[in-house]
Design a protein around this motif. Structure first.
Motif, PDB file in Angstrom:
ATOM      1  N   LEU A 286     -29.869  12.003 -32.217  1.00 49.74           N
ATOM      2  CA  LEU A 286     -28.653  12.766 -31.938  1.00 49.74           C
ATOM      3  C   LEU A 286     -27.875  12.171 -30.769  1.00 49.74           C
ATOM      4  N   ALA A 287     -28.626  11.608 -29.816  1.00 48.53           N
ATOM      5  CA  ALA A 287     -27.947  11.047 -28.650  1.00 48.53           C
ATOM      6  C   ALA A 287     -27.398   9.650 -28.941  1.00 48.53           C
ATOM      7  N   ASP A 288     -27.913   9.024 -29.989  1.00 49.89           N
ATOM      8  CA  ASP A 288     -27.485   7.660 -30.331  1.00 49.89           C
ATOM      9  C   ASP A 288     -26.043   7.688 -30.852  1.00 49.89           C
ATOM     10  N   PRO A 289     -25.138   6.936 -30.219  1.00 45.95           N
ATOM     11  CA  PRO A 289     -23.735   6.935 -30.683  1.00 45.95           C
ATOM     12  C   PRO A 289     -23.647   6.621 -32.173  1.00 45.95           C
ATOM     13  N   ALA A 290     -24.623   5.824 -32.653  1.00 43.36           N
ATOM     14  CA  ALA A 290     -24.585   5.450 -34.070  1.00 43.36           C
ATOM     15  C   ALA A 290     -24.670   6.678 -34.978  1.00 43.36           C
ATOM     16  N   SER A 291     -25.333   7.765 -34.470  1.00 45.03           N
ATOM     17  CA  SER A 291     -25.514   8.941 -35.328  1.00 45.03           C
ATOM     18  C   SER A 291     -24.186   9.645 -35.603  1.00 45.03           C
ATOM     19  N   ARG A 292     -23.184   9.344 -34.776  1.00 45.96           N
ATOM     20  CA  ARG A 292     -21.880   9.992 -34.995  1.00 45.96           C
ATOM     21  C   ARG A 292     -21.258   9.555 -36.315  1.00 45.96           C
ATOM     22  N   SER A 293     -21.708   8.364 -36.769  1.00 42.00           N
ATOM     23  CA  SER A 293     -21.124   7.884 -38.021  1.00 42.00           C
ATOM     24  C   SER A 293     -21.848   8.439 -39.246  1.00 42.00           C
ATOM     25  N   LEU A 294     -22.908   9.224 -38.992  1.00 43.39           N
ATOM     26  CA  LEU A 294     -23.604   9.838 -40.139  1.00 43.39           C
ATOM     27  C   LEU A 294     -22.674  10.852 -40.807  1.00 43.39           C
ATOM     28  N   PRO A 295     -22.860  11.081 -42.127  1.00 38.46           N
ATOM     29  CA  PRO A 295     -22.081  12.155 -42.750  1.00 38.46           C
ATOM     30  C   PRO A 295     -22.393  13.461 -42.008  1.00 38.46           C
ATOM     31  N   PRO A 296     -21.391  14.330 -41.827  1.00 36.89           N
ATOM     32  CA  PRO A 296     -21.578  15.558 -41.046  1.00 36.89           C
ATOM     33  C   PRO A 296     -22.802  16.363 -41.493  1.00 36.89           C
ATOM     34  N   ASP A 297     -23.033  16.439 -42.802  1.00 33.35           N
ATOM     35  CA  ASP A 297     -24.183  17.209 -43.294  1.00 33.35           C
ATOM     36  C   ASP A 297     -25.496  16.709 -42.712  1.00 33.35           C
ATOM     37  N   ARG A 298     -25.607  15.374 -42.624  1.00 35.42           N
ATOM     38  CA  ARG A 298     -26.861  14.805 -42.122  1.00 35.42           C
ATOM     39  C   ARG A 298     -27.071  15.188 -40.655  1.00 35.42           C
ATOM     40  N   ARG A 299     -25.976  15.170 -39.922  1.00 33.34           N
ATOM     41  CA  ARG A 299     -26.081  15.559 -38.508  1.00 33.34           C
ATOM     42  C   ARG A 299     -26.505  17.023 -38.395  1.00 33.34           C
ATOM     43  N   ILE A 300     -25.944  17.854 -39.283  1.00 34.11           N
ATOM     44  CA  ILE A 300     -26.324  19.276 -39.278  1.00 34.11           C
ATOM     45  C   ILE A 300     -27.807  19.419 -39.607  1.00 34.11           C
ATOM     46  N   ASP A 301     -28.277  18.593 -40.562  1.00 35.91           N
ATOM     47  CA  ASP A 301     -29.708  18.641 -40.915  1.00 35.91           C
ATOM     48  C   ASP A 301     -30.572  18.274 -39.709  1.00 35.91           C
ATOM     49  N   LEU A 302     -30.130  17.207 -39.039  1.00 33.36           N
ATOM     50  CA  LEU A 302     -30.904  16.781 -37.866  1.00 33.36           C
ATOM     51  C   LEU A 302     -30.955  17.897 -36.820  1.00 33.36           C
ATOM     52  N   GLN A 303     -29.793  18.528 -36.651  1.00 37.48           N
ATOM     53  CA  GLN A 303     -29.760  19.631 -35.687  1.00 37.48           C
ATOM     54  C   GLN A 303     -30.687  20.766 -36.129  1.00 37.48           C
ATOM     55  N   ALA A 304     -30.738  20.978 -37.452  1.00 35.36           N
ATOM     56  CA  ALA A 304     -31.634  22.028 -37.966  1.00 35.36           C
ATOM     57  C   ALA A 304     -33.093  21.663 -37.688  1.00 35.36           C
ATOM     58  N   ILE A 305     -33.421  20.387 -37.898  1.00 31.83           N
ATOM     59  CA  ILE A 305     -34.796  19.952 -37.597  1.00 31.83           C
ATOM     60  C   ILE A 305     -35.104  20.234 -36.130  1.00 31.83           C
ATOM     61  N   HIS A 306     -34.143  19.886 -35.295  1.00 35.14           N
ATOM     62  CA  HIS A 306     -34.344  20.077 -33.870  1.00 35.14           C
ATOM     63  C   HIS A 306     -34.505  21.552 -33.518  1.00 35.14           C
ATOM     64  N   ARG A 307     -33.621  22.357 -34.085  1.00 34.54           N
ATOM     65  CA  ARG A 307     -33.647  23.786 -33.790  1.00 34.54           C
ATOM     66  C   ARG A 307     -34.980  24.408 -34.223  1.00 34.54           C
ATOM     67  N   ASN A 308     -35.403  24.037 -35.453  1.00 34.67           N
ATOM     68  CA  ASN A 308     -36.663  24.588 -35.951  1.00 34.67           C
ATOM     69  C   ASN A 308     -37.863  24.097 -35.152  1.00 34.67           C
ATOM     70  N   GLY A 309     -37.768  22.828 -34.769  1.00 40.08           N
ATOM     71  CA  GLY A 309     -38.842  22.272 -33.930  1.00 40.08           C
ATOM     72  C   GLY A 309     -38.947  23.052 -32.627  1.00 40.08           C
ATOM     73  N   GLU A 310     -37.788  23.354 -32.051  1.00 40.17           N
ATOM     74  CA  GLU A 310     -37.807  24.085 -30.783  1.00 40.17           C
ATOM     75  C   GLU A 310     -38.320  25.503 -30.982  1.00 40.17           C
ATOM     76  N   HIS A 311     -37.958  26.076 -32.125  1.00 42.53           N
ATOM     77  CA  HIS A 311     -38.445  27.418 -32.417  1.00 42.53           C
ATOM     78  C   HIS A 311     -39.975  27.411 -32.523  1.00 42.53           C
ATOM     79  N   LEU A 312     -40.468  26.398 -33.239  1.00 39.38           N
ATOM     80  CA  LEU A 312     -41.913  26.254 -33.394  1.00 39.38           C
ATOM     81  C   LEU A 312     -42.571  26.097 -32.023  1.00 39.38           C
ATOM     82  N   LEU A 313     -41.941  25.299 -31.199  1.00 36.33           N
ATOM     83  CA  LEU A 313     -42.464  25.086 -29.862  1.00 36.33           C
ATOM     84  C   LEU A 313     -42.489  26.398 -29.079  1.00 36.33           C
ATOM     85  N   GLY A 314     -41.419  27.174 -29.243  1.00 31.56           N
ATOM     86  CA  GLY A 314     -41.341  28.472 -28.570  1.00 31.56           C
ATOM     87  C   GLY A 314     -42.496  29.361 -29.002  1.00 31.56           C
TER      88      GLY A 314
END
Ligand code: ADP
Length: 640
Positions: A286-314
């Motif tokens: 997500l922090a990699d500038p290259a990820s900005r060129s991903l299709p928006p959906d993919r970025r949303i998916d990555l964010q979902a992975i992150h969010r769920n990971g954090e939830h799991l961690l919580g």
């Protein structure tokens, strides 16, 4: 020598008899058999009756005696008239000139003198013995221990009142009942043997008996035999037994609790390690500038992975926290901190979320606060984050306010009030329990764990404080945390205002801070790569080591070559040489940079051990980047 039958010396014989009459301690009354009138009595008789001789000689011998049974004296006379002898069964009393009648044993007989026979009554004072017997009887009757006299066949012949108080049956109910009838079926055999084999010595057994109402009572039986009769003394030891059983159960529960705590902390360790890699790699993407060129959906998916990971961690953290609190394992830290600063930090951390939801967000310091208090800042922060986080989560319109005041000199009160969905009475009663969330029908599902408030309240209680909630459906909720604190620095007014303005998060890249070379010691290859990449994104120069030994070698080489590492991120669980030992060696060899311990085991003991061995800080894995970057920046301000 048999004086009484000494034919050759009648004078001597007579003298002996006179002496016996005079000196005996038993009272002798001689009487005329027809009229029953007393004709002589010995000194012991005078002493005992307190009559003078003249008075005594006026009496009929029957007038001397009395009994609780009105017929007893008649019985005495009748028996004597028929057989010329009588032996009492201890039911007679001797009347006296003064004082209470005395319990006596009496025997009457006829002396065949010539020309007329003479009657003789011998009276023995048994009052002392009777008194002792009565005392014993009272003791027998009233003792809380069960006393029982048991026949050779095992039947109860006599029992005291304790049978009723302990087993519900009166001794009267039990008369002739086999004692084993009262025993729990499983112990009957043992009880029967104990009775059968009782010997002269007291022997003891613990035997379960049945109360009339059906409950079990534990009795400690002591039994001994005199002749064929058994004497049973039984003590009710149910309470002691139950206490012992309770203690055992408690110990077993503690062992189970420890095992569960151990299991949970091992499990959370196992879960955190892969989660660290997942979250860190997603962070890197997500922090990699290259990820900005991903299709928006993919970025949303990555964010979902992150969010769920954090939830799991919580969740993992929450479960571990609760397990630790329940196992009584929370060791509170007591360190100096500035309460206004803690509030400012929490506010700063969560303000962006309220801004996102277009909510008002206020911090109000209502009274002067101490500049420095001693408490557990980490726990205090944790509770406040939970409360403010919830307030934002459950409010869609209006505002969230944090108020701080000191209602008394050694107390702080933190109030978090919102204008959100609010709470019903029933909800207030349940939300402090684990995994309790208000029904989705009232609250939009916000993906919480339902553990936060349970943990917060227990932490507040561990700090000897309270956490309470008030609210009304649709009209917002208010949570109030009150904790006692030790004041180190007296209140200072004006600065407090500033805290409410809570400073901006430092947006400089971490590398600007003066820490530029970092050594990352981590055995897990995925984590090494993920954390390394993430740090490089911050502009830091990162070298890696795969175990503690490599870390010590690399760090010392850096020192020698004049290219020292400013900071070592040290995983504590590593092969070859673990982080604890590596830290110890580094400090011993004179490494002066910062060491930050990283542990997946978030146990308090581990944290303290890290600090003791020379680490400057401790972070638990998965790494919270904000915290790490903060550390790197602050390290520049205060070099280790
Ligand atoms: P969660 O992780 O679900 O938020 P908590 O233990 O922190 O777990 O909270 C338990 C429940 O209490 C929440 O799910 C929510 O229903 C209710 N709750 C907590 N804080 C608030 C609040 N400020 N306003 C309304 N309801 C709240």
């Amino acid at each position: 020598m048999d004086f009484t039958n000494h034919p050759s010396d009648p004078t001597r014989h007579e003298e002996v008899l006179r002496c016996l009459f005079r000196e005996s301690n038993d009272a002798f009354f001689l009487f005329e058999p027809q009229s029953l009138r007393v004709i002589d009595l010995n000194p012991a008789a005078l002493r005992l009756t307190a009559y003078d001789r003249k008075q005594a000689l006026q009496l009929r011998v029957t007038e001397l005696f009395d009994s609780e049974d009105p017929k007893a004296v008649d019985r005495l006379i009748e028996a004597y008239r028929k057989t010329h002898i009588f032996h009492s069964r201890e039911e007679y009393l001797l009347r006296r000139a003064e004082g209470e009648p005395l319990a006596v044993n009496l025997s009457a007989s006829r002396i065949h003198t010539e020309p007329e026979p003479i009657g003789l009554v011998v009276v023995r004072d048994i009052s002392e013995r009777r008194k002792a017997q009565d005392t014993l009887e009272r003791f027998f009757l009233l003792s809380p221990a069960l006393f029982g006299i048991v026949s050779p066949g095992g039947q109860l012949l006599r029992g005291n009142q304790a049978w009723e108080s302990v087993l519900g049956y009166t001794a009267e109910d039990l008369k002739s009942t086999p004692v084993t009838d009262l025993v729990h079926p499983e112990d009957r055999e043992l009880a029967a043997t104990t009775i059968r084999e009782a010997g002269g010595e007291m022997s003891s057994r613990e035997i379960r008996c049945r109360h009339k109402e059906g409950s079990d009572r534990w009795l400690s039986w002591s039994i001994s035999r005199v002749g064929d009769i058994r004497y049973l003394v039984a003590l009710d030891v149910t309470a002691t037994k139950e206490a012992a059983a309770l203690r055992l159960a408690k110990e077993a529960a503690e062992v189970a609790n420890r095992a569960r705590g151990q299991f949970l902390s091992s499990m959370s360790h196992e879960l955190r390690t892969p989660l660290t890699a997942i979250l860190a790699l997603v962070d890197v993407f997500l922090a990699d500038p290259a990820s900005r060129s991903l299709p928006p959906d993919r970025r949303i998916d990555l964010q979902a992975i992150h969010r769920n990971g954090e939830h799991l961690l919580g969740l993992i953290n929450g479960v571990l926290d609760l397990a630790r609190i329940d196992a009584g394992k929370v060791i509170l830290e007591r360190s100096a901190c500035d309460p206004s600063r803690i509030v400012a930090e929490v506010a700063e951390m969560l303000r962006p979320r309220s801004v996102e939801k277009r909510l008002g967000f206020r911090v109000e310091i209502l009274s002067p606060l101490p500049g420095s208090i001693r408490t557990d800042p980490m726990r205090l922060r944790q509770i406040l984050i939970n409360l403010v986080g919830n307030a934002i989560k459950f409010t869609d319109r209006g505002e969230v306010a944090i108020r701080v005041e000191a209602p008394s000199p050694e107390t702080l009160r933190f109030t978090v009030a919102d204008t959100g969905v609010g709470l019903t009475e029933a909800e207030i009663a349940s939300i402090f329990q684990s995994f309790e969330q208000v029904q989705a029908s009232r609250h939009r599902s916000e993906g919480g764990s339902g553990l936060g408030l349970a943990i917060s309240r227990r932490l507040a209680e561990a700090m000897e404080g309270t956490l309470t909630a008030t609210g009304e459906p649709g009209r917002g909720s208010t949570f109030e945390l009150t904790i006692p604190v030790e004041i180190l620095e007296t209140p200072h007014g004006p600065e407090c205002r500033e805290c409410s303005e809570a400073g901006q998060m430092d947006q400089r890249p971490a590398s600007d801070a003066g820490v530029s070379r970092i050594l990352l010691a981590e055995d897990n290859a995925d984590n090494r790569r993920a954390i390394g990449l993430r740090l490089e994104q911050e502009g830091l120069d990162v070298a890696t080591a795969r175990d503690g030994q490599e870390a010590v070698d690399a760090a010392m080489l850096g020192e020698e070559q004049g290219t020292p590492f400013d900071m070592i991120l040290m995983d504590m669980q590593m092969p070859v040489l673990d982080g604890f030992e590596a830290t110890r060696q580094l400090r011993q060899k004179g490494y002066r940079g910062q060491i930050v311990a990283l542990t997946a085991f978030a146990l308090e003991e581990d944290r303290l051990e890290c600090l003791r061995l020379g680490c400057n800080h401790h972070l638990s894995k998965p790494i919270e980047w904000g915290k790490l970057i903060d550390l790197i920046q602050n390290a520049a301000a205060a070099p280790g």
